[in-house]
Write a protein that holds these residues in place. Structure first.
Motif, short mmCIF file in Angstrom:
data_model
loop_
_atom_site.label_atom_id
_atom_site.label_comp_id
_atom_site.label_asym_id
_atom_site.label_seq_id
_atom_site.Cartn_x
_atom_site.Cartn_y
_atom_site.Cartn_z
N SER A 31 4.66 -3.03 2.27
CA SER A 31 3.95 -4.01 2.97
C SER A 31 4.08 -4.44 4.20
CB SER A 31 4.32 -5.27 2.18
OG SER A 31 5.64 -5.78 2.28
N ASP A 32 5.01 -3.60 4.90
CA ASP A 32 5.39 -3.52 6.40
C ASP A 32 4.50 -2.43 6.85
OD1 ASP A 32 6.41 -3.67 9.00
OD2 ASP A 32 8.25 -4.55 8.30
N PRO A 33 3.67 -2.86 7.89
CA PRO A 33 2.84 -1.45 8.83
C PRO A 33 3.66 -0.64 9.30
CG PRO A 33 2.32 -3.64 9.74
CD PRO A 33 3.40 -3.96 8.36
N ASP A 34 4.99 -1.15 9.87
CA ASP A 34 5.94 -0.32 10.69
C ASP A 34 7.22 0.09 9.75
OD1 ASP A 34 4.51 -0.94 12.98
OD2 ASP A 34 5.27 -2.70 13.46
N ARG A 37 0.81 -1.09 0.11
CA ARG A 37 0.13 -0.07 0.30
C ARG A 37 0.84 1.10 0.06
NH1 ARG A 37 -0.01 2.05 4.97
NH2 ARG A 37 1.00 0.70 6.67
N ILE A 38 0.37 2.58 -0.38
CA ILE A 38 1.17 3.66 -0.44
C ILE A 38 0.78 4.17 1.10
CG2 ILE A 38 1.17 5.88 -1.14
CD1 ILE A 38 1.90 4.06 -3.31
N ALA A 39 2.18 4.33 1.68
CA ALA A 39 2.13 4.95 2.93
C ALA A 39 3.06 6.22 3.12
CB ALA A 39 2.44 3.82 4.19
N LEU A 40 2.78 6.74 4.06
CA LEU A 40 3.75 8.26 4.10
C LEU A 40 4.81 7.83 5.47
CD1 LEU A 40 3.72 11.18 3.09
CD2 LEU A 40 2.66 11.77 5.39
#
Length: 367
Positions: free
Chosen positions: A269-272, A235-238
């Motif tokens: 793909s890593d939430p952290d 996902r695209i994350a900041l």
């Protein structure tokens, strides 16, 4: 008056006869020489055929041969007891007569061969407690060794070695403990759900409180390696972007958002996941100052991966961007540079505060 020489006809095969006589009597050359009244070297030249014997020596050897033949015959034919010596033995030295008497003595019984001990079975090393725990965990999860290896981020052979009693690295031990805790939590949750939906009747007795699970053996590695999470759709994350000085103060990935001076949008793909801006020339010529490294805290590093590691406070708390590998069967971590001016650094797990693999790097081409 000198003795006449022995005729050549009688000397045919004499060297072999002389050697055969000595072997039959089981005596050495010096003993035979003593009986014949000659030197040891004289017996040697006789047996080699280099010299013809004198007549007295030849006659004495013939007498010894005759006596020896009679003694050997007595071994197979019963003879009446007699104290008189046969005429063939007259004039022989006493030592020669004793040697001839030994011919009819029974051969000493050979000493019994030592009992052959049965081959000892190889000692099978008992599996340690951790090996049994890993095998039990895999059975509870209902997975094969390749599946468990995938969850741990190691090879199938590595899992097999651990279940056979080999030592595991500290990150793998931590992952196993977290998987065990997850299994225990799932089992406790399932028990709670079953208890909640169980019909209550007047005759039923109140449920007994479940026994607390036995505490697992505490392991406190210097750095924490989380269990491999379930695959997450990218996902695209900041992402928070840290500088190296800010990363020195980072105790856990959760603090990255508070220590960031800027943010960067990227597909992860890593939430952290978070980013770090690189500095220094240790990874030249492939990586340069200002390049962004995307770190995955929830993944295990593998040999050949780029990693960012923070050293323990006892080593100054430096943050290094290096190539990861292991040594000493996984008990040591080696951080290598691409720049040959920087030698590899070998560390124990206790000397590392945290270490995260780099999933990708992004180079900013324009300011």
């Amino acid at each position: 008056m000198p003795h006449s020489p022995v005729s050549e006809e009688k000397l045919v095969g004499f060297p072999a006869r002389c050697l055969s006589l000595r072997q039959k009597l089981r005596v050495s050359k010096p003993e035979l020489a003593h009986w014949l009244g000659v030197g040891r070297s004289y017996v040697t030249v006789l047996e080699k055929g280099r010299q013809a014997p004198s007549r007295p020596v030849f006659q004495l050897i013939e007498k010894l041969e005759a006596a020896a033949n009679l003694k050997q015959l007595a071994m197979h034919m019963p003879q009446p007891d007699t104290t008189s010596s046969p005429p063939e033995m007259a004039g022989l030295p006493p030592a020669a007569i004793e040697a001839l008497d030994r011919l009819v003595q029974p051969e000493p019984a050979p000493a019994p061969a030592p009992a052959v001990k049965p081959a000892e079975k190889p000692v099978i090393r008992e599996k340690n407690t951790f090996a049994l725990r890993v095998a039990a965990l895999r059975e509870k999860m209902g997975v094969t060794r390749p599946k468990l290896a995938q969850r741990l981020g190691v090879s199938r052979q590595y899992v097999t070695k651990i279940e056979n009693g080999a030592h595991a690295s500290l990150p793998v031990i931590k992952l196993i403990e977290k998987l065990e805790a997850e299994i225990q939590n799932e089992s406790a949750a399932a028990t709670a759900v079953a208890t909640e939906h169980q019909p209550v009747s007047a005759a039923s007795t109140p449920p007994q409180p479940a026994a607390a699970p036995a505490p697992a053996v505490a392991h406190t590695p210097a750095f924490s390696m989380p269990a491999a999470p379930a695959p997450v759709t990218p996902r695209i994350a900041l992402l928070p972007v840290l500088t190296i000085p800010a990363a020195r103060e980072l105790a856990s990935p959760a603090q990255a958002a508070f220590a960031a001076a800027e943010h960067f949008a990227f597909s992860v793909s890593d939430p952290d996941a978070f980013a770090m801006r690189l500095a220094g020339d240790a990874m030249l010529p492939q990586h340069h100052d200002g390049e962004l490294a995307i770190l995955y805290p929830n993944s295990l590093p593998h040999t050949g991966n780029r990693v960012v590691a923070r050293l323990s406070d006892s080593l100054g708390g430096d943050v290094l961007f290096r190539v990861y590998s292991t040594a000493d069967h996984g008990h040591s971590i080696v951080l290598s540079s691409l720049n040959p001016l920087y030698p590899p650094v070998t560390l124990s797990p206790e000397e590392i505060a945290w270490i995260y693999p780099v999933s990708s790097t992004v180079r900013q081409m324009m300011q």
